[in-house]
Design an enzyme around this catalytic site. Structure first.
Site: not given
Ligand code: NAD
Length: 369
Positions: A141, A189, A221, A245, A249
């Site tokens: 970001y 990852k 994942d 993020d 959620d």
């Protein structure tokens, strides 16, 4: 205990739910003999209407002088035609950046009384209590270079972290886990990304300072699947910005309603507390907003800015008690089920207030014996 709290109620349902949250904080102060002062400030669409700016300087100055900032929500459809940097949401991004918090805390808790509200089966969500610690100032970001070349149809964002940025957020996760169930799950990852390899090596190093806390690593994942299959296996989940993020959620569905989710951003000049939901213009002013996300956010103020853990737990227990007694705002009601009583925003706030007062009275009576 003295605490000065900036209250930025914002737009839509923001003022309605924030009012219930500050009522709870006032009750805790009164019942516990604390001195909490509230300083109101403008943000979002309301601030644009009154001052022309989504984050007036007066609001930011006042916030920086407080011990905590409690924010409602921003966003108003009537400003949709404005460019992004002039819209109500810009006020939110600006204050988050100005306060500088780098660790975003998002609890995901399964309330037994709401097990039917989650799309997951009750046996999957039973006893789930996860705390996400998401790094908030780094990663994709914010990393440079970033651009979109419309001529060549090519775009780039950069996932970048330094060791120090990882160390400081990892320490927050381990400290919090030390006072919970002593487990940190770090998400990355590392099988593909060098940034994740640095993340994993650094978190492993930080873990050595917390021998009582178990550290496990999960690839993002597989973590996305585990959260849906075996969420009760997790205690504190530590992630970089983008992964957090998305995963926080995803885990929000465990609780069952957006209106139930609190959050805190800590580590900067002043901690920022806000429910996860937006300004919900579709229900603003109807008394349908669920204030429990904002009230649980107030509990986080008590825990992380006032060090009043017992009171934070009392607020959470009061919420649980009211839910167990069957009181429901529209978002968590399941049709006309027996044993459920529909309530408005204000009624829900009052019920939590009553339950809290009873529990604090009981605690004080026990101390007096
Ligand atoms: P939203 O969170 O406002 O609403 C999504 C849905 O959830 C709506 O149907 C709403 O009625 C419901 N909902 C949300 N909070 C609720 C509550 N407490 N009780 C009951 N129901 C609730 O998201 P949106 O509709 O995508 O966005 C509306 C506005 O809010 C937009 O302007 C958006 O930019 C802004 N927004 C602000 C924040 C923030 O202030 N942190 C976060 C998200 C969106």
């Amino acid at each position: 205990m003295r605490l000065k709290i900036a209250v930025l109620a914002g737009d839509g349902i923001g003022p309605e739910v924030t009012h219930q949250a500050t009522n709870i904080l006032r009750a805790v102060a009164e019942l516990g003999g604390h001195e909490f002062t509230f300083v109101e400030g403008l943000i979002g669409g309301t601030a644009i209407t009154k001052t022309g700016s989504p984050l007036p300087t007066a609001t930011l100055d006042a916030a920086l002088e407080c011990d905590a900032v409690l924010l409602g929500a921003v966003g108003d459809n009537k400003f949709n035609a404005l460019p992004p940097d002039k819209r109500p949401e810009a006020g939110l991004l600006q204050i988050r950046q100005a306060l500088g918090g780098f660790a975003n805390l998002r609890p995901s808790i399964a309330y037994t009384a709401l097990s039917e509200s989650s799309p997951l089966r009750p046996e999957v969500t039973k006893d789930v209590d996860i705390l996400f610690v998401r790094e908030l100032l780094g990663g994709l970001y914010f990393g440079a270079p970033r651009w979109w070349d419309r001529e060549s149809n090519e775009a780039i964002n950069t996932m970048r972290y330094t060791r120090d940025e990882i160390v400081r957020v990892a320490r927050v996760a381990f400290e919090l886990a030390s006072n919970r169930r002593q487990k940190v799950t770090s998400v990355d990852k590392a099988n593909v990304l060098e940034v994740s390899q640095l993340w994993r090596a650094t978190v492993t190093e930080v873990a050595k300072d917390y021998p009582s806390v178990t550290l496990e690593h999960q690839l993002v994942d597989s973590m996305a699947m585990h959260i849906m299959n075996i969420p009760r296996n997790f205690d504190v989940v530590l992630t970089e910005n983008l992964f957090g993020d998305i995963l926080s959620d995803e885990a929000g569905v465990i609780t069952g309603s957006l209106g139930m989710l609190p959050s805190a951003t800590i580590g900067g000049a002043v901690n920022l507390y806000e429910p996860v939901h937006g300004s919900a213009p579709d229900i603003a002013g109807t008394g349908k907003a669920n204030p429990l996300g904002a009230i649980l956010t107030a509990a986080m103020v008590l825990r992380h800015s006032a060090n009043l853990e017992q009171d934070a737990k009392a607020v959470e227990a009061a919420v649980n008690k009211v839910l167990n007694a069957g009181y429901r705002t529209a978002d968590i009601a399941r049709g006309q089920q027996p044993g459920q009583t529909p309530v408005s925003t204000q009624e829900m706030g009052k019920l939590v207030h009553q339950a809290l007062a009873e529990s604090i009275d009981r605690r004080q009576a026990m101390h007096a014996v």
